[in-house]
Design a protein around this motif. Sequence first.
Motif, PDB file in Angstrom:
ATOM      1  N   ALA A   1     -15.897  -6.921   1.617  1.00 45.95           N
ATOM      2  CA  ALA A   1     -16.628  -8.168   1.835  1.00 45.95           C
ATOM      3  C   ALA A   1     -17.178  -8.726   0.531  1.00 45.95           C
ATOM      4  O   ALA A   1     -17.083  -9.930   0.257  1.00 45.95           O
TER       5      ALA A   1
ATOM      6  N   LEU B   1     -10.512  -2.583   5.430  1.00 44.90           N
ATOM      7  CA  LEU B   1     -11.323  -3.351   6.369  1.00 44.90           C
ATOM      8  C   LEU B   1     -11.716  -2.496   7.577  1.00 44.90           C
ATOM      9  O   LEU B   1     -12.876  -2.522   8.017  1.00 44.90           O
TER      10      LEU B   1
ATOM     11  N   TYR C   1     -15.232 -13.026   9.409  1.00 52.53           N
ATOM     12  CA  TYR C   1     -15.145 -11.691   8.817  1.00 52.53           C
ATOM     13  C   TYR C   1     -15.645 -10.648   9.812  1.00 52.53           C
ATOM     14  O   TYR C   1     -16.680 -10.854  10.462  1.00 52.53           O
ATOM     15  N   PRO C   2     -14.954  -9.514   9.942  1.00 49.61           N
ATOM     16  CA  PRO C   2     -13.716  -9.125   9.267  1.00 49.61           C
ATOM     17  C   PRO C   2     -12.455  -9.369  10.097  1.00 49.61           C
ATOM     18  O   PRO C   2     -11.374  -8.986   9.697  1.00 49.61           O
TER      19      PRO C   2
END
Length: 334
Positions: A57, A123, A82-83
């Motif tokens: 991030a 992620l 996000y994400p």
Amino acid sequence: MTGDDGRTGRGGVPASGEVAERAGASASGKVSAGSAAGKAGAGSAAGEGAEVFVSVAERVRRSLDGSSPGERLVARTLLASYPTAGLETAARLAERAGVSAPTVVRFVARLGFAGYRAFQQALRDEIEARRASPLTLAQQLGDGVTPDSLRVSAGAIFRQRLDESFAALSDPELEAVLDLLADPARRIAMIGGRFSHILAEYLDLHLRLLRPGTRVLDPRPESLAAFSVDVGRRDVIVVFDYRRYQRDVVEFARRVHERGAKVVLFTDPWLSPASEAADLVIPVRVEAPSPFDSLVPALALVETVVAGVMARLGKEGEERLRQCEEIVGDVTVD
């Protein structure tokens, strides 16, 4: 310490950084200080060759300044959803951003990942770290620890987290925060979560001695609603929000940002969702010897901010502090 959201405790990933490292060396989030400065805009505070942790991030957010127009579209699309946006295929992410799939691949490579698969694995690991709690995290100190070994081990862990936090800190971002907080034309308001609220109070206790126009916000919904109605471009809202992130704090940050206020966010490396609405973001490590997250690096950063504001205000700040001290009088005990 329980979570800022008040539902579960907040915990740290293992000190070894295994959550990040599972994505492989290129996706580990650990980069040299020079690489962090070159690729992610990290400040020069990091020593040469020092390893710092930069989350996915944070890497995406810092990439905005040096990216091509197409890559910036990819970054903004990721940050806006996000994400989850990053867990879609490269083709779908490209479609969302209005760019070609090769642009997405180039952007991911520019972030330091070996490929799109490594990016997505990082992620997934980051999502796991965001949701961590004392129920899911292991104690860093073994059973039967003696007072001496506790002192040594805990001290080493805290020193490491402090070093990592300051090494990853962006100097331009910190300078911009100090500029806002030292500007006498700005009104400063602070808010935090269930536990991080103490950081908001601590910062305010110092700032009010150095400059006028600072306050800690009452977290009750009706009070935040009334404040939101009056907020405007003169206001700077300092938000403290660490995993697990507190819904009302995130929503408040978004609301005041929409009304024109500057939002300064203090958070962890995985970035509170409030980062979407933040103008400036200051992340620090939160892992601790126990399964509960620590506010030690965050408090050290608050102390750093106080020192920086004092330096900027100079004689004016010293004079206000002197007057406050004279009014309070001598309250010490011999």
